[in-house]
Write an enzyme that holds these catalytic residues in place. Sequence first.
Site, short mmCIF file in Angstrom:
data_model
loop_
_atom_site.label_atom_id
_atom_site.label_comp_id
_atom_site.label_asym_id
_atom_site.label_seq_id
_atom_site.Cartn_x
_atom_site.Cartn_y
_atom_site.Cartn_z
N LYS A 35 0.85 -1.20 0.12
CA LYS A 35 -0.03 0.09 -0.17
C LYS A 35 0.79 1.34 0.00
CE LYS A 35 -0.08 -0.18 4.95
NZ LYS A 35 -1.10 -0.68 6.13
N ARG A 149 -9.96 0.67 15.64
CA ARG A 149 -10.08 1.68 14.39
C ARG A 149 -11.06 0.83 13.45
NH1 ARG A 149 -4.38 2.22 11.03
NH2 ARG A 149 -4.97 -0.01 10.62
N TYR A 274 17.05 30.33 7.37
CA TYR A 274 15.78 30.65 7.85
C TYR A 274 15.72 31.05 9.45
CZ TYR A 274 13.45 30.49 3.21
OH TYR A 274 13.34 30.51 2.01
N MET A 322 12.92 24.28 1.71
CA MET A 322 12.27 23.53 0.58
C MET A 322 13.18 22.74 -0.42
SD MET A 322 9.40 24.69 -2.22
CE MET A 322 8.41 25.45 -1.32
C1 PLP Z 1 0.10 -1.45 6.99
C2 PLP Z 1 -0.63 -2.69 7.49
C3 PLP Z 1 0.34 -3.72 8.09
C4 PLP Z 1 1.79 -3.67 7.84
O1 PLP Z 1 2.27 -3.08 8.92
P1 PLP Z 1 3.84 -2.99 9.37
O2 PLP Z 1 3.98 -2.16 10.70
O3 PLP Z 1 4.31 -1.88 8.13
O4 PLP Z 1 4.53 -4.30 9.36
C5 PLP Z 1 -0.26 -4.98 8.44
N1 PLP Z 1 -1.60 -5.09 8.60
C6 PLP Z 1 -2.53 -4.11 8.26
C7 PLP Z 1 -3.99 -4.45 8.37
C8 PLP Z 1 -1.97 -2.79 7.55
O5 PLP Z 1 -2.85 -2.04 7.30
#
Ligand code: PLP
Length: 377
Positions: A35, A149, A274, A322
Site C-alpha cells: 500500500k 480502528r 531561515y 524547501m
Molecule cells: C500496513 C498494515 C500492515 C503492515 O504493518 P507494518 O507495521 O508496516 O508491518 C499490516 N496489516 C495491516 C492491516 C496494515 O494496514
Amino acid sequence: MTRAAQAQINLHALRHNLQRVRDAAPQSRVMAMVKANAYGHGMVRVARALVDVGVAASGILPHAALAHPCAADALGVASIDEAIMLRDAGITAPITLLEGFFAPAELMLIQQHDFDVVIHHPAQLAILEATPLATPVTVWLKVDSGMHRLGFAAEQVSQVWQRLAACRSVRGPVRLMTHLASADDLASPQTPQQLACFNAVTAEINAERSIANSAAILGWPQTHDGWVRPGIMLYGASPFINDTAITRDLKPVMTLTSALIAINHYKKGDAIGYAASWVCPHDMPVGVVAMGYGDGYPRHAVSGTPVLVNGKRVPLIGRVSMDMLSVDLSSQPQAHIGAVVTLWGEGLPVEEVARCASTISYQLLCGVTQRVRFVVV
Ligand SMILES: *Cc1c(COP(=O)(O)O)cnc(C)c1O
C-alpha cells in the site's frame, strides 16, 4: 545538470528482507504490504520483485517463470485504485483490499479483477448481501480485538461470520483477521490482551487467521498464525521503538542521496538559514545540500540530525528549507562541491533520522516526492 536528489531502490535488499520474514515465520503464508506506493518505494516494481522472486534471481522472462518458493503469497493494498494498478501491470498474485470496498460499484471491479476483500463494517456486509455476484469473492472478516480502528466487535463476530458463510457472493471459507495496536512495544500488555481477545472470539470458528504486522513477526511469535502481513520490515526498517534494522538483519531498500552544491566559510556568530535559528560557535565551513522538504526530507529534523558526507557523519544545522539544507563541515574540511550526501538508507538508518524529526520511518519513506529521481539497483 539535473538535480542530484536521488532515491536508490535496492531490490536485492527487498528480497533479503522477505527471506527474513520467511525465517521468522516459517509456517506462515506472507501477505506483503505494498500500500501507499509500497511505502514510497514504487508499488509495481516492488510487487514484481516480491511475487516474481524466481524471475529476478534466475533471469528468466516473467511469463515463463514459476512462482519461486520464497515469493510472497499475496499482496495487501489500501484501495481499489492501487489494486487495479497492480493487475494492469500484469501481476496475477492474490491482492487483498485491506479496507474492503467503499461503494457497491466497486464490487463489480473486485469480481472482474479477482481481488480479495476485508469486511470490517455492517454497511459492507449489507452491500455484499444485496449484490449477487457471478463469481464470489474471498473475504477476510476483520475483528476489532482492541485497536478500535476497524473491525467488528467481539460480540458481533459469530453472527457476522454466519451471515458471510451463508452469503452467495462469498467464496468460502471466510478468513479471520485482526490488527495489533502496540506490537512495536515489546513491554506493552496490549498485544497479549488483543491476542487473548482474538483467540476467544475465534475459538469456535475453524478458519485461516492473520494477526501479525512486522513488529509481531519479529517480536511476538505466538501471533504468527496462518498468514503474516509484513510491511515496514520488507523495506528494511525496524518496526520497534528505539531500535534500528541492523540489529534485525534487515537491509534498507531505499537510500536517499544528493550532493553538496556549495561550501561557504562563516565566522563565529554568523547565523545560518531561515529565522537565523543556528549560530556558528566558531569559524567554520558550512555545506549546502540539494535536499529539502520539497523532496520529502522532514522540515522538523532538528539541528544535529546526522547526514553522511562522503560516508562520514556530519550534523545538520539550521532550518531545513524547501530545496536545501545546511550541514556543519568542520569535521570534513576536505569535502568538495559535488560530494555525495546520504540522507538515509545504507550507512544511515532511516529510523534514526525519523527520531530526530519526531516521526517514524514509515512517514519519511512514504513522503519522498515526485521530483526525486528513482533509480533501481
Ligand atoms: C500496513 C498494515 C500492515 C503492515 O504493518 P507494518 O507495521 O508496516 O508491518 C499490516 N496489516 C495491516 C492491516 C496494515 O494496514
